[in-house]
Write an enzyme that holds these catalytic residues in place. Structure first.
Site, PDB file in Angstrom:
ATOM      1  N   LYS A 136     -13.526   0.989 -13.761  1.00 45.81           N
ATOM      2  CA  LYS A 136     -13.929  -0.369 -13.388  1.00 45.81           C
ATOM      3  C   LYS A 136     -14.433  -1.162 -14.602  1.00 45.81           C
ATOM      4  CE  LYS A 136     -13.055  -0.381  -8.917  1.00 45.81           C
ATOM      5  NZ  LYS A 136     -11.950  -1.185  -8.373  1.00 45.81           N
ATOM      6  N   ASP A 183       3.146   2.101  -4.807  1.00 43.66           N
ATOM      7  CA  ASP A 183       2.173   2.993  -5.449  1.00 43.66           C
ATOM      8  C   ASP A 183       1.868   2.361  -6.802  1.00 43.66           C
ATOM      9  OD1 ASP A 183       0.901   4.905  -7.006  1.00 43.66           O
ATOM     10  OD2 ASP A 183       2.103   6.572  -6.245  1.00 43.66           O
ATOM     11  N   VAL A 184       0.637   1.901  -6.986  1.00 42.20           N
ATOM     12  CA  VAL A 184       0.322   1.113  -8.181  1.00 42.20           C
ATOM     13  C   VAL A 184       0.422   1.903  -9.479  1.00 42.20           C
ATOM     14  CG1 VAL A 184      -1.130  -0.538  -6.929  1.00 42.20           C
ATOM     15  CG2 VAL A 184      -2.187   1.492  -7.982  1.00 42.20           C
ATOM     16  N   THR A 210     -17.230  -0.920   5.018  1.00 43.11           N
ATOM     17  CA  THR A 210     -15.829  -0.774   5.453  1.00 43.11           C
ATOM     18  C   THR A 210     -15.800   0.439   6.387  1.00 43.11           C
ATOM     19  OG1 THR A 210     -15.255   0.791   3.711  1.00 43.11           O
ATOM     20  CG2 THR A 210     -14.988  -1.548   3.178  1.00 43.11           C
ATOM     21  N   ASP A 254       0.886  -1.181   0.000  1.00 44.73           N
ATOM     22  CA  ASP A 254       0.000   0.000   0.000  1.00 44.73           C
ATOM     23  C   ASP A 254       0.916   1.221   0.000  1.00 44.73           C
ATOM     24  OD1 ASP A 254      -2.203   1.865   0.490  1.00 44.73           O
ATOM     25  OD2 ASP A 254      -3.317   0.172   1.271  1.00 44.73           O
ATOM     26  N   TYR A 302     -14.901   6.577 -12.121  1.00 40.03           N
ATOM     27  CA  TYR A 302     -14.819   5.280 -11.435  1.00 40.03           C
ATOM     28  C   TYR A 302     -15.481   4.197 -12.297  1.00 40.03           C
ATOM     29  CZ  TYR A 302     -15.310   1.929  -7.531  1.00 40.03           C
ATOM     30  OH  TYR A 302     -15.254   0.826  -6.717  1.00 40.03           O
TER      31      TYR A 302
HETATM   32  N1  LIG Z   1     -16.238  -0.633  -0.433  1.00 38.30           N
HETATM   33  C1  LIG Z   1     -17.091  -0.928  -1.418  1.00 38.30           C
HETATM   34  O1  LIG Z   1     -18.298  -0.880  -1.256  1.00 38.30           O
HETATM   35  C2  LIG Z   1     -16.547  -1.375  -2.770  1.00 38.30           C
HETATM   36  C3  LIG Z   1     -17.462  -1.808  -3.720  1.00 38.30           C
HETATM   37  C4  LIG Z   1     -16.995  -2.244  -4.958  1.00 38.30           C
HETATM   38  C5  LIG Z   1     -15.643  -2.242  -5.237  1.00 38.30           C
HETATM   39  N2  LIG Z   1     -14.774  -1.796  -4.292  1.00 38.30           N
HETATM   40  C6  LIG Z   1     -13.351  -1.806  -4.646  1.00 38.30           C
HETATM   41  O2  LIG Z   1     -12.632  -2.547  -3.688  1.00 38.30           O
HETATM   42  C7  LIG Z   1     -11.305  -2.046  -3.610  1.00 38.30           C
HETATM   43  C8  LIG Z   1     -10.959  -1.706  -2.173  1.00 38.30           C
HETATM   44  O3  LIG Z   1     -11.866  -0.722  -1.728  1.00 38.30           O
HETATM   45  P1  LIG Z   1     -12.062  -0.325  -0.191  1.00 38.30           P
HETATM   46  O4  LIG Z   1     -13.498  -0.081   0.010  1.00 38.30           O
HETATM   47  O5  LIG Z   1     -11.346  -1.261   0.689  1.00 38.30           O
HETATM   48  O6  LIG Z   1     -11.346   1.120  -0.207  1.00 38.30           O
HETATM   49  P2  LIG Z   1     -10.286   1.765   0.798  1.00 38.30           P
HETATM   50  O7  LIG Z   1     -10.233   3.211   0.451  1.00 38.30           O
HETATM   51  O8  LIG Z   1     -10.604   1.377   2.206  1.00 38.30           O
HETATM   52  O9  LIG Z   1      -8.921   1.064   0.382  1.00 38.30           O
HETATM   53  C9  LIG Z   1      -8.246   1.389  -0.792  1.00 38.30           C
HETATM   54  C10 LIG Z   1      -6.759   1.238  -0.525  1.00 38.30           C
HETATM   55  O10 LIG Z   1      -6.062   1.562  -1.732  1.00 38.30           O
HETATM   56  C11 LIG Z   1      -4.936   2.314  -1.365  1.00 38.30           C
HETATM   57  N3  LIG Z   1      -4.459   3.140  -2.478  1.00 38.30           N
HETATM   58  C12 LIG Z   1      -4.971   4.319  -2.947  1.00 38.30           C
HETATM   59  N4  LIG Z   1      -4.201   4.790  -3.936  1.00 38.30           N
HETATM   60  C13 LIG Z   1      -3.183   3.907  -4.102  1.00 38.30           C
HETATM   61  C14 LIG Z   1      -2.069   3.847  -4.960  1.00 38.30           C
HETATM   62  N5  LIG Z   1      -1.811   4.812  -5.863  1.00 38.30           N
HETATM   63  N6  LIG Z   1      -1.244   2.786  -4.856  1.00 38.30           N
HETATM   64  C15 LIG Z   1      -1.467   1.815  -3.939  1.00 38.30           C
HETATM   65  N7  LIG Z   1      -2.493   1.816  -3.096  1.00 38.30           N
HETATM   66  C16 LIG Z   1      -3.348   2.857  -3.179  1.00 38.30           C
HETATM   67  C17 LIG Z   1      -5.359   3.168  -0.191  1.00 38.30           C
HETATM   68  O11 LIG Z   1      -4.239   3.604   0.565  1.00 38.30           O
HETATM   69  C18 LIG Z   1      -6.258   2.202   0.570  1.00 38.30           C
HETATM   70  O12 LIG Z   1      -5.557   1.474   1.560  1.00 38.30           O
HETATM   71  C19 LIG Z   1     -11.241  -0.841  -4.555  1.00 38.30           C
HETATM   72  O13 LIG Z   1     -10.738  -1.238  -5.804  1.00 38.30           O
HETATM   73  C20 LIG Z   1     -12.702  -0.444  -4.665  1.00 38.30           C
HETATM   74  O14 LIG Z   1     -12.960   0.260  -5.838  1.00 38.30           O
HETATM   75  C21 LIG Z   1     -15.181  -1.350  -3.072  1.00 38.30           C
END
Ligand SMILES: NC(=O)c1ccc[n+]([C@@H]2O[C@H](COP(=O)([O-])OP(=O)(O)OC[C@H]3O[C@@H](n4cnc5c(N)ncnc54)[C@H](O)[C@@H]3O)[C@@H](O)[C@H]2O)c1
Length: 251
Positions: free
Chosen positions: A160, A63-64, A191, A40, A156
């Protein structure tokens, strides 16, 4: 149900692994026997979580959006742990703009992390998995990669949707070479961040009412599906989409 030995012997790299869903994925893969590479932006948080996991987990900054960082991290993982079998491209960010209000700045940022980050992960992780004797890439997409949602979060949806199709294209590319690639599409998942964002809003009501199972999903439910796709139980799956959405997209 956690199956303790299902992933033993496998090294699994998770991006965005200290976020809500990412942490649950890292914990679940470790519980099923994988050695997890927790990556992360904040290396201290990565090392802290890795220290709590069984199986000799490693915490690294990644950093992705940074291609050089991908090269470095994949090389570090294969040097230190000997192989890479599973890559979970989980990192993703969103912005609220519509097709009209989205700004160039938010578009570039969201596409950079949520779409380009997944491509770079596959580009550098895929060959390492192939050289390790094969394995699985799981790209975390969203129901918003498949349907138009609430007509907002424009970039977004774009990112996606691209993850969904990049998955199929890459799955065909590596078909027969031992690297399976699938996308996983969560619905509305509770979350720490989403709780804070949605608590008491009409959007939360719309999400729950639109979900046939009548509730938000849990991070553990997403993580369980990731463990399945990562494992040999999904050995005949590639280029496909798995929905963990309480039935949202069935309507
Ligand atoms: N929470 C939901 O309801 C939901 C629904 C559908 C999809 N998602 C997807 O699930 C995944 C995780 O989401 P989440 O809810 O845990 O979000 P979150 O914000 O809690 O976690 C995202 C993580 O990605 C990290 N991040 C951000 N930019 C980055 C970068 N440049 N390089 C590396 N890491 C980076 C952040 O530091 C964070 O720890 C995401 O792809 C999100 O789009 C979430």
């Amino acid at each position: 149900m956690v199956r303790e030995d299902r992933l033993s012997g496998k090294v699994a790299l998770v991006t965005g692994a200290t976020g809500g869903i990412g942490e649950a994925i890292a914990r679940r893969l470790a519980a099923e026997g994988a050695t997890v590479v927790v990556t992360d932006l904040d290396v201290d948080q990565c090392e802290k979580l890795a220290g709590e996991l069984p199986g000799g987990a490693l915490g690294l900054r990644l950093d992705v959006t940074d291609e050089t960082a991908w090269e470095t991290v994949v090389a570090q993982v294969t040097d230190r742990l000997g192989s890479l079998s599973v890559l979970v491209n989980n990192a993703g960010i969103a912005a609220m703009g519509t097709v009209e209000t989205e700004t160039r700045e938010t578009w570039d940022r969201v596409i950079g992390v949520t779409q380009t980050g997944v491509w770079l992960g596959m580009k550098h992780g895929g060959p390492a998995i192939e050289h390790s004797g094969g394995g699985s890439i799981v790209n975390i997409a969203s129901i918003f990669g498949t349907v138009g949602g609430f007509g907002a979060q424009f970039s977004y949806h774009a990112a996606k949707g691209a993850v969904r199709l990049m998955t199929k294209n890459a799955g065909l590319h590596w078909g027969g070479r031992g690297v399976r690639v699938n996308s996983l599409h969560p619905g509305f998942i509770e979350t720490p961040l989403s709780r804070e964002l949605w608590q008491g809003t009409p959007r939360l009501t719309a999400m729950i009412e639109g979900t046939p199972l009548g509730r938000l999903g849990t991070t553990e439910e997403v993580a369980g599906a990731v463990a399945f796709l990562a494992s040999d139980d999904a050995g005949f799956m590639t280029g496909s989409e798995l929905y963990v959405d309480g039935g949202w997209t069935a309507r």
